[in-house]
Design a protein around this motif. Sequence first.
Motif, PDB file in Angstrom:
ATOM      1  N   GLU A 268       0.825  -1.199   0.000  1.00  0.00           N
ATOM      2  CA  GLU A 268       0.000   0.000   0.000  1.00  0.00           C
ATOM      3  C   GLU A 268       0.866   1.259   0.000  1.00  0.00           C
ATOM      4  OE1 GLU A 268      -3.383   0.846  -0.072  1.00  0.00           O
ATOM      5  OE2 GLU A 268      -3.445  -1.183  -0.893  1.00  0.00           O
ATOM      6  N   THR A 333      -5.459   1.754   5.596  1.00  0.00           N
ATOM      7  CA  THR A 333      -6.029   0.631   4.856  1.00  0.00           C
ATOM      8  C   THR A 333      -6.204   1.057   3.394  1.00  0.00           C
ATOM      9  OG1 THR A 333      -8.299   1.355   5.247  1.00  0.00           O
ATOM     10  CG2 THR A 333      -7.299  -0.103   6.917  1.00  0.00           C
ATOM     11  N   PRO A 334      -6.404   0.110   2.484  1.00  0.00           N
ATOM     12  CA  PRO A 334      -6.652   0.510   1.088  1.00  0.00           C
ATOM     13  C   PRO A 334      -7.796   1.511   0.963  1.00  0.00           C
ATOM     14  CG  PRO A 334      -6.264  -1.851   1.215  1.00  0.00           C
ATOM     15  CD  PRO A 334      -6.313  -1.346   2.631  1.00  0.00           C
ATOM     16  N   GLU A 335      -8.846   1.325   1.752  1.00  0.00           N
ATOM     17  CA  GLU A 335      -9.989   2.227   1.692  1.00  0.00           C
ATOM     18  C   GLU A 335      -9.620   3.626   2.200  1.00  0.00           C
ATOM     19  OE1 GLU A 335     -11.036  -1.889   1.615  1.00  0.00           O
ATOM     20  OE2 GLU A 335      -9.995  -0.772   3.206  1.00  0.00           O
ATOM     21  N   GLU A 336      -8.869   3.690   3.276  1.00  0.00           N
ATOM     22  CA  GLU A 336      -8.445   4.985   3.820  1.00  0.00           C
ATOM     23  C   GLU A 336      -7.511   5.711   2.855  1.00  0.00           C
ATOM     24  OE1 GLU A 336      -8.613   4.119   8.623  1.00  0.00           O
ATOM     25  OE2 GLU A 336      -6.857   3.495   7.490  1.00  0.00           O
ATOM     26  N   GLN A 338      -7.396   5.365  -0.359  1.00  0.00           N
ATOM     27  CA  GLN A 338      -8.170   5.798  -1.519  1.00  0.00           C
ATOM     28  C   GLN A 338      -8.940   7.074  -1.199  1.00  0.00           C
ATOM     29  OE1 GLN A 338      -7.930   4.603  -4.560  1.00  0.00           O
ATOM     30  NE2 GLN A 338      -9.384   6.157  -5.303  1.00  0.00           N
ATOM     31  N   LYS A 339      -9.510   7.136   0.000  1.00  0.00           N
ATOM     32  CA  LYS A 339     -10.242   8.340   0.408  1.00  0.00           C
ATOM     33  C   LYS A 339      -9.300   9.539   0.466  1.00  0.00           C
ATOM     34  CE  LYS A 339     -13.287  10.301   3.933  1.00  0.00           C
ATOM     35  NZ  LYS A 339     -13.959  10.122   5.241  1.00  0.00           N
TER      36      LYS A 339
END
Length: 348
Positions: A268, A333-336, A338-339
């Motif tokens: 990441e 995290t990947p989601e964080e 990306q945001k």
Amino acid sequence: MFDLQNILRPNIKNLVPYSSARDEFKGEASVYLDANENAFGSPLEQQYNRYPDPLQYQVKKRLSEIKGVPPRNIFLGNGSDEAIDILFRSFCNPGVDNVILVPPTYGMYEVSANINDIQTRKVTLTPEYQLNLEGIAEAIDKNTKLIFICSPNNPTGNSINREDIETLLANFNGLVVVDEAYINFSRQKSFIQELTEYANLVVLQTLSKAWGLAGLRVGMAFASEEIIEVMNKVKPPYNINEASQQLALQALQNIDLVNVWIKELLAERDKLVLQLKHLPFVLDIYPSDANFILVKTTDAKGIYNFLVEHGIIVRDRSKVDLCEGSLRITIGTPEENQKLLETLQLYK
């Protein structure tokens, strides 16, 4: 020639440590009436009415298996900050002695020095974020007791050249403290393996980063048996509570999961670096061996405030020496991540 007795504070040499009930008795018994505990138990599902092991032997035993270091060479503290404070209190005479710091670096070294009334002598890293060995040599005098080296360094993220640290260890008659809080994310091998080579080496590590146990506050120091004995003498008798000991012990059985997380985090990190480079206000991203990156921007304060408005918190390091215009961004995290990227793309 390094001699621990030469740098130990006289009052610590003569200190008779507090002897707790659990220090005086080893082993198991059926009835404990020695420590003025509540014999009826705890108003909790888990029983915490008994004092914890003052030397945390079971946790050290498991760490010994993981790190390849005997338990007698391990100190556990209420976070690494306690180990840092104990080093000051054990080896530095207030108002007399000094320590070497190499900014930009972890801020707690200076705070702890100030609390203990110890002079700090700052030798700024080179523009490449490496040690200025000549500057350090010039700053050392007969009252210099400690040199703090954070590697991988916080906030820059890079590892310090190993040969330079070895030069200090071989030539300095005080303690060289190598803070390896982020070593799990680095390709550089730990200095723990050098403990038998250098009597003046102290290595700090933590369960707060890669192990994900920041809320438990468990820090580690690895050093010679002689140094560990001093630190155990100075620490409070029950500095690691029973809940933290038990939970740390459970976590230390899950090393495979932690290693998977580390690999995912590094992937990441690489992905985030590549994507951030495309943003017009990003001037540079410094190489990192940690779970964060230092990003030089055109407007660190403005970007920081913009992210705060969107509920994203990073660290503004723009006022730190050699970090002008820079933000320190932890890898999420990947989601964080990306945001974060989607929000930064809205910044004008």
